[in-house]
Design a protein around this motif. Structure first.
Motif, PDB file in Angstrom:
ATOM      1  N   UNK A   1       0.831  -1.210   0.000  1.00  0.00           N
ATOM      2  CA  UNK A   1       0.000   0.000   0.000  1.00  0.00           C
ATOM      3  C   UNK A   1       0.861   1.254   0.000  1.00  0.00           C
ATOM      4  N   UNK A   2       2.173   1.075   0.160  1.00  0.00           N
ATOM      5  CA  UNK A   2       3.147   2.166   0.044  1.00  0.00           C
ATOM      6  C   UNK A   2       3.815   2.122  -1.324  1.00  0.00           C
ATOM      7  N   UNK A   3       4.437   0.977  -1.652  1.00  0.00           N
ATOM      8  CA  UNK A   3       5.213   0.893  -2.898  1.00  0.00           C
ATOM      9  C   UNK A   3       4.315   0.766  -4.124  1.00  0.00           C
ATOM     10  N   UNK A   4       3.113   0.188  -3.970  1.00  0.00           N
ATOM     11  CA  UNK A   4       2.198   0.099  -5.105  1.00  0.00           C
ATOM     12  C   UNK A   4       1.853   1.468  -5.662  1.00  0.00           C
ATOM     13  N   UNK A   5       1.323   2.385  -4.832  1.00  0.00           N
ATOM     14  CA  UNK A   5       1.032   3.725  -5.327  1.00  0.00           C
ATOM     15  C   UNK A   5       2.269   4.478  -5.820  1.00  0.00           C
TER      16      UNK A   5
ATOM     17  N   UNK B   1       2.479  -9.978  -5.231  1.00  0.00           N
ATOM     18  CA  UNK B   1       1.289  -9.226  -4.856  1.00  0.00           C
ATOM     19  C   UNK B   1       0.892  -8.347  -6.037  1.00  0.00           C
ATOM     20  N   UNK B   2      -0.301  -8.564  -6.562  1.00  0.00           N
ATOM     21  CA  UNK B   2      -0.823  -7.726  -7.640  1.00  0.00           C
ATOM     22  C   UNK B   2      -1.583  -6.561  -7.020  1.00  0.00           C
ATOM     23  N   UNK B   3      -1.251  -5.338  -7.439  1.00  0.00           N
ATOM     24  CA  UNK B   3      -1.832  -4.126  -6.846  1.00  0.00           C
ATOM     25  C   UNK B   3      -2.611  -3.352  -7.908  1.00  0.00           C
ATOM     26  N   UNK B   4      -3.776  -2.880  -7.524  1.00  0.00           N
ATOM     27  CA  UNK B   4      -4.556  -1.976  -8.382  1.00  0.00           C
ATOM     28  C   UNK B   4      -4.887  -0.743  -7.557  1.00  0.00           C
ATOM     29  N   UNK B   5      -4.482   0.424  -8.048  1.00  0.00           N
ATOM     30  CA  UNK B   5      -4.692   1.663  -7.310  1.00  0.00           C
ATOM     31  C   UNK B   5      -6.036   2.253  -7.710  1.00  0.00           C
ATOM     32  N   UNK B   6      -6.853   2.578  -6.701  1.00  0.00           N
ATOM     33  CA  UNK B   6      -8.198   3.093  -6.931  1.00  0.00           C
ATOM     34  C   UNK B   6      -8.422   4.280  -5.999  1.00  0.00           C
TER      35      UNK B   6
ATOM     36  N   UNK C   1      -7.525   4.077  -2.246  1.00  0.00           N
ATOM     37  CA  UNK C   1      -7.541   2.668  -1.859  1.00  0.00           C
ATOM     38  C   UNK C   1      -6.585   1.872  -2.750  1.00  0.00           C
ATOM     39  N   UNK C   2      -6.137   0.731  -2.222  1.00  0.00           N
ATOM     40  CA  UNK C   2      -5.281  -0.176  -2.983  1.00  0.00           C
ATOM     41  C   UNK C   2      -5.895  -1.569  -2.901  1.00  0.00           C
ATOM     42  N   UNK C   3      -6.105  -2.192  -4.057  1.00  0.00           N
ATOM     43  CA  UNK C   3      -6.602  -3.554  -4.110  1.00  0.00           C
ATOM     44  C   UNK C   3      -5.402  -4.502  -4.235  1.00  0.00           C
TER      45      UNK C   3
END
Length: 274
Positions: free
Chosen positions: A220-224, A247-252, A255-257
């Motif tokens: 939730x830090x490195x994804x965004x 870990x697959x990340x989708x930024x919304x 929020x982070x999925x």
């Protein structure tokens, strides 16, 4: 002394095979135990996280969840939430494909998607700030491309390198790092393999965890960060610990999925005082 027995599960999270990903203990409860007992259970389990949850009496959530390291309670944990959702979906007979979890970090959700589970977590805001030379030396002295902190946990430090090999090969001085960093140190770099947008590791010797195997919160830090850097909404991260995990990340928005799988390693009973 009177005692009671409780079910316990150990789940490998963010992996589809045993002995990989990040192991978490999960203890379903009907009512909360005293905090000191929860902490002692986590200490006895000696895993990076033990998750506890109880059915929620309110309409906003299905369960109330809490997470403990061997030494402290933490406000957010990704892999133990994924592990808890796996248990709720696959072992407790939960009907439906969406679980709502009340926590110290607000309402979180876990959605079943085939064999995977998608967590909906809050994006962790960052702040630009210098990092001491002592911390960089404890990491091995390699000059980073960028450094910053995390606002919601302002003792977390993030170090960005320009080469994934640096991240993979780091051998930090954990004793020094634990004294210099109040909480954790995240290191990250661009991905070095097809299908991987970023690579990261997470060191928390100050909390009694030298290196966390695979961390939902960290993504939730490195994804965004990498979403903005790469101009992508979807980014796939690999946490390069000895166990490793994707870990697959989708930024919304804010929020982070986080999408990952989990497998059960152990089911048993523990004995605790009443």
């Amino acid at each position: 002394m009177t005692t009671q027995t409780l079910p316990i599960y150990q789940i490998d999270a963010f992996t589809d095979v045993l002995f990989a990903g990040n192991p978490a203990a999960v203890v379903p409860l009907s009512d909360w135990l005293p905090d000191d007992v929860l902490q002692k259970i986590a200490m006895e389990n000696n895993l990076s996280e033990t998750a506890f949850f109880v059915p929620s009496a309110g309409d906003e959530a299905d369960f109330h969840i809490r997470w403990f390291t061997p030494t402290v309670e933490v406000p957010l944990c990704g892999h133990a939430t994924l592990a808890s959702a796996f248990v709720i979906f696959n072992r407790l007979g939960f009907e439906g494909d969406l679980i709502k979890l009340q926590s110290q970090s607000g309402v979180l959700t876990a959605r079943r998607e085939g064999d995977a589970i998608v967590l909906n977590f809050p994006k962790q805001p960052i702040k630009r700030e210098p990092v001491s030379e002592e911390v960089l030396e404890a990491l091995g002295g390699v000059k980073p491309a960028e450094t910053f902190g995390v606002v919601s946990r302002d003792t977390d430090i993030v170090i960005v390198y320009d080469d994934a090999a640096i991240v993979r090969n780091l051998r930090p001085d954990m004793s020094a790092l634990g004294k210099l960093a109040g909480r954790g140190v995240i290191v990250t770099a661009p991905g070095d393999k097809t299908g991987l947008d970023m690579i990261s590791r997470y060191f928390l010797p100050a909390l009694g965890i030298n290196e966390d195997p695979v961390t939902g919160y960290m993504h939730c830090v490195v994804g965004p960060y990498w979403e903005e850097k790469l101009g992508q909404v979807d980014v796939v991260g690999y946490q390069a610990s000895a166990r490793g995990g994707v870990v697959a990340c989708k930024i919304d928005g804010d929020r982070v999925h986080l999408k990952g799988e989990a497998v059960q390693y152990l089911k048993g009973e523990i004995t605790v005082p009443t």
